[in-house]
Design a protein around this motif. Structure first.
Motif: not given
Length: 510
Positions: A492-510
């Motif tokens: 749950g650490e680190g800052q990611f680009d917008a695409s990666t952040t959206a993908l993690m949210a869509a998969a329930g990783l964030r």
């Protein structure tokens, strides 16, 4: 004034380029000059024979003279001596590369250490075959990268007729891969081999934990007692819970993709027996001797590297295709992908400077004749120039009507001939340009010793290419960044680009 290496490349660029048709027409001795028949008499094992035919490549005498000069300028002989002599072959990590010692090629201390480690493995393999661990019918071998690809290649190639133990190699963290192995095995008669150089590889250790959980949930009272550890970090394996008597170490100086010859080959030995495993080593040792003792264009792996460099750096070819006309070598293209692309897919020289030209091409391929009906359209009529390697066996691997193997070999040889010759047509859609290169490796038979020689040939070819490009084939830092970022996502650490952040949210990783 340019340095000797730059001068050698300049000389290579000045060599005239001729078509394959013209090269064959100008030199009736061409096949003899660019073919190598290698025959290895192995004490205690079947002999190995193979034909290496590089005559359908664009190499000619001027190019070969210039490539030999390049090899001299790049210090090939010294680099080869360092490889076998325990010198620093891996300068970025300050290590030797001693995988050759595992098959008897190296300094006396390294060879003696290897012999002791392999003897330890042999004792455990023999004990298992004698029933010391109870009835053992299955082995689930868990690893990734070279810890899986080498064993899977060898097990698949050598157990088509008989397997003393049913081996399932699992590398993918995708749980489906592990579940498929579970479904094929009886937990009461299953061992688990955990192959990890550091014994910390997250995919391997996650799969190992799930395998122990499966054993425990299916009536095995001591799941940890069913584990064999294959590692260069035995202390970590013992800490993880493996009994010291079931830890099979290998040296830190043996890289993962070169580790088949070490205890990473345990599943091969368990499946076919130590005698066959020693035949595998003997075949590789014979190829070591040829590579170490033969100079210039007479050296099979070095000749292959000359062709590789010609197509990658002088003709701009971005890929090289490998087609095995033998079901027993179905895994070979996958194995070579890692060996060549992880070894030589580098962007800096051994001095740390940016490379000035392309390094490893993309290695890909498949099995003939299947591939003929899938990808050969591009090879024959596509716009990309793709050097092709064909690999086949004179002796069949089946006992069916000989017409099967006859058709297989006819197709293999016909494809190389067609790529070179092409065919003119008034209909452009039916025209073949030809002048497309290929090389052929034709082995007498595919047994353990021949497989060992074939794999060692490609190891040395990869090394020779690295020397000619002045890069280090024995590190692989390029695989680390993605692992580090995966760890950041998990924590749950680190800052990611917008695409990666959206993908993690869509998969329930964030």
């Amino acid at each position: 004034m340019s340095d000797p290496i730059s001068s050698a490349w300049d000389r290579l660029r000045e060599c005239p380029q001729s078509t394959l048709f013209d090269l064959f027409g100008a030199d009736p001795e061409r096949v003899g000059k660019l073919s190598r028949r290698l025959d290895f008499a192995l004490q205690g094992h079947d002999d190995v024979g193979m034909l290496l035919d590089w005559s359908k490549t664009h190499l000619d005498d001027p190019l070969l003279d210039s490539f030999e000069a390049l090899a001299t300028a790049c210090g090939f002989e010294q680099a080869r001596a360092d490889l076998f002599g325990g010198g620093i072959a891996n300068p970025t990590e300050g290590r030797a590369a001693t995988h050759g010692a595992m098959r008897g090629s190296g300094t006396q201390p390294h060879v003696e250490e290897a012999e002791a480690l392999l003897a330890r493995m042999g004792m455990l393999v023999d004990a298992i075959h004698r029933g010391a661990l109870g009835e053992v019918n299955h082995l689930i071998h868990i690893g990734i990268g070279g810890s899986a690809l080498g064993p899977e290649l060898a097990v698949d190639a050598l157990t088509r007729d008989l397997s003393l133990v049913d081996v399932h190699v699992v590398s993918n963290i995708d749980g489906l891969a592990l579940e498929q192995a579970f479904a094929a095995c009886d937990p009461a008669t299953t061992l688990v081999a955990v192959a990890s150089k550091t014994f910390t590889t997250i995919e391997t250790m996650t799969n190992a934990a799930s395998a122990l959980d499966w054993l425990g949930k299916n009536g095995v009272s001591d799941p940890g007692g069913r584990v064999i550890a294959l590692t260069a970090n035995p202390e970590r394996a013992v800490e993880w819970g493996v009994d010291e008597t079931r830890v099979l170490p290998f040296p830190e100086s043996v890289g993962g993709r070169y580790s088949l010859w070490s205890s990473i080959g345990f599943p091969v030995a368990l499946a076919v027996g130590m005698e066959e495993f020693h035949a595998l080593l003997a075949g590789a040792k014979a190829m070591d001797d040829h590579f170490r003792e033969t100079d210039g264009r007479a050296n099979g792996p070095l000749l292959a590297a000359f062709a590789d460099q010609y197509y990658t750096r002088l003709r701009g070819c971005q890929t090289r295709a490998v087609f095995a006309y033998d079901e027993r070598l179905a895994m070979l293209p996958d194995y070579l992908q890692q060996l060549e692309m992880e070894s030589n897919g580098k962007g800096v020289t051994i001095e740390g400077a940016p490379v000035s030209a392309p390094t490893a091409p993309i290695t890909w391929g498949g099995v003939g004749t299947d591939a003929q009906h899938a990808v050969f359209q591009l090879l024959h009529q596509g716009t990309a120039l793709v050097p092709v390697d064909f690999i086949a066996s004179i002796a069949p691997g089946d006992e069916l009507d000989p017409t099967h193997h006859r058709q297989l070999l006819m197709n293999c040889f016909a494809q190389g001939a067609a790529l070179m010759a092409g065919k003119e047509s008034d209909d452009p859609a039916r025209a073949y340009p030809g002048d497309r290169p290929s090389a052929t490796i034709l082995v007498d038979d595919l047994d353990a010793a021949t497989l060992g020689a074939l794999v060692a040939f490609h190891e040395h070819r990869t090394f020779a290419n690295a020397v000619l490009m002045r890069i280090n084939p024995f590190d692989q830092f390029g695989v680390e960044l993605g692992k580090a970022i995966a760890g950041q996502i998990d924590s749950g650490e680190g800052q990611f680009d917008a695409s990666t952040t959206a993908l993690m949210a869509a998969a329930g990783l964030r």
